[in-house]
Design an enzyme around this catalytic site. Structure first.
Site: not given
Ligand code: IPM
Ligand code: MN
Length: 422
Positions: A152, A259, A202, A263, A235
């Site tokens: 980042y 990140d 990783k 998800d 992974d």
């Molecule tokens: C999150 C989002 C952000 C990230 C983006 C929008 C910059 O995906 O908060 O997970 O990558 O951290």
């Molecule tokens: Mn995210």
């Protein structure tokens, strides 16, 4: 999360506690889910006897297009003077992707030194998950994502862009300081939970950064003999998480890996609409910021189709950070109660609008019994709906059934915070 900031700045007014709260609704569905969360906050205040001084901070696409500003120094200073920040979402199709995300979200996390991105992955009772056979007892972990470094901030360079001679480099920054801060936090949190930290990286390919993370893990682990630790490649994590989430208690990981796997974690919990997060300043030098993990979802914005649960659960984390632990546990429990009855987790099929769901959570909260101090076994509407350790049902590998298993994440965070500021 910063107890020193939060508690030092709490003013006693009219016999009650006052917290200064910045509200950044942002773009897309951000303002509507935030509005719903504020309805829940009103109910929490009425029931638990504190107040908030709220300051709306207009950040996002509209502000950028009107003023050309992303995040000014004045705005950072204004935010720095708050006790906490409630954040909706930022990102708009009207602005080139990356400008707002990097210029506002990432800039805020860095400017306010929000070193940890805390992302609980908890499946609440009655919430449909796409993972067949998954039960709430098996899904209760917390991902501790390093929030300021890695790729980042890696920097990089591009030459000859747009030609076949193009060369792009993209780096990754890993400092002992930031990695240590994240790993240490993860061990402290695990100590309050089921006693296991898993490093996710990783190391077989990213050997330089991987070695730094592994070294820090061993160094910190030596100070926490009561906490088990192990390692899983990122992974492989994508394979284990859906199949055996009960394997994990606290997972600590690099910014980009965090990140991605959060998800996936959100999917386990029923989707992004339910996932909450806290960007924590653990040094007490600036406010922490609480945001639902879903983005701005411009395709459904303004139509009341977004689920405010992620925003409400982020509010719960915010309240915990402000020292309002009972309110935090009650907000979480009321949200879980409302979630349990939803026919679908987003869109028309939810059967109620974003605002209506905010009101529903608020009314459950207003009627609820008194939660024990984060004790998931208390008589709240959904039994065990507090961020109670699912390990109490025997899912955890370490220390299942201990008292710590039954405390809520809110209580666990308060204990970690107290240790950090001691
Ligand atoms: C999150 C989002 C952000 C990230 C983006 C929008 C910059 O995906 O908060 O997970 O990558 O951290
Ligand atoms: Mn995210």
């Amino acid at each position: 999360m910063s107890q020193s900031v939060a508690q030092n700045t709490v003013e006693q007014s009219a016999g009650g506690r006052v917290h200064r709260l910045a509200v950044i609704g942002g773009d897309g569905i951000g303002p509507e889910v935030t509005e719903a969360a504020l309805t829940v906050l009103d109910a929490a205040q009425a029931r638990f006897g504190f107040t908030t001084e709220r300051t709306d901070v207009p950040l996002g696409a509209d502000n950028y297009q009107a003023t050309g500003d992303l995040l000014t120094g004045d705005t950072v200073e204004l935010l720095r003077g708050q006790d906490a920040i409630l954040f909706g979402a930022i990102g708009s199709p009207a602005v080139t992707p990356g400008i707002l995300e990097r210029g506002i979200i990432l800039a805020l996390r860095a400017a306010l030194r929000q070193a940890i991105n805390l992302r609980p992955v908890r499946l609440y009772p009655g919430v449909p998950t796409p993972i067949s056979g998954l039960t709430p007892e098996r899904c209760d972990l917390v991902i501790v994502r390093e929030n300021t470094e890695g790729s980042y901030v890696g920097g990089g360079n591009t030459v000859h862009r747009g030609t076949q001679a193009a060369v792009a480099t993209q780096g990754s920054v890993n400092t002992w300081y930031a990695v240590h801060r994240a790993v240490d936090f993860a061990f402290r949190l695990a100590q309050q939970r089921r006693g296991r930290v898993t490093l996710c990286h990783k190391t077989n390919v990213l050997v330089e950064a991987g070695a730094l993370w592994s070294d820090v893990m061993e160094e910190v682990a030596a100070r926490f003999p009561d906490v088990e630790h192990d390692y899983v490649h990122v992974d492989a994590m994508c394979m284990h998480l859906p199949v055996a989430p009960e394997r994990f208690d606290v997972v600590v990981t690099d910014n980009l890996f965090g990140d991605i796997i959060t998800d996936l974690g959100a999917v386990l919990q029923g989707g992004l609409g339910v996932a909450a997060s806290g960007n924590l300043n653990i040094e007490g030098t600036a406010p922490s910021m609480f945001e639902p993990v879903h983005g701005s979802a411009p395709d459904i914005a303004g139509r009341g189709l977004a689920n405010p649960a992620g925003a409400a659960l982020s509010l719960a984390l915010c309240l915990a950070s402000l020292g309002e632990g009972a309110a935090a546990a009650a907000v979480e429990s009321a949200t879980a109660t409302v979630l349990a009855d939803l026919p679908a987790l987003s869109g028309e099929q939810m059967g109620a609008s974003t605002a209506e769901l905010g009101e529903r959570i608020a009314s459950v909260l207003a009627q609820g019994g008194t939660p024990g101090a984060g004790d998931g076994t208390s008589a709240e509407p959904v039994a065990g709906a507090g961020l109670a350790g699912a390990g109490s049902a025997g899912a955890g590998s370490a220390g299942a059934g201990s008292a710590a298993d039954r405390s809520s994440l809110m209580t666990q965070l308060a204990a970690v915070q107290a240790g950090l500021t001691a």
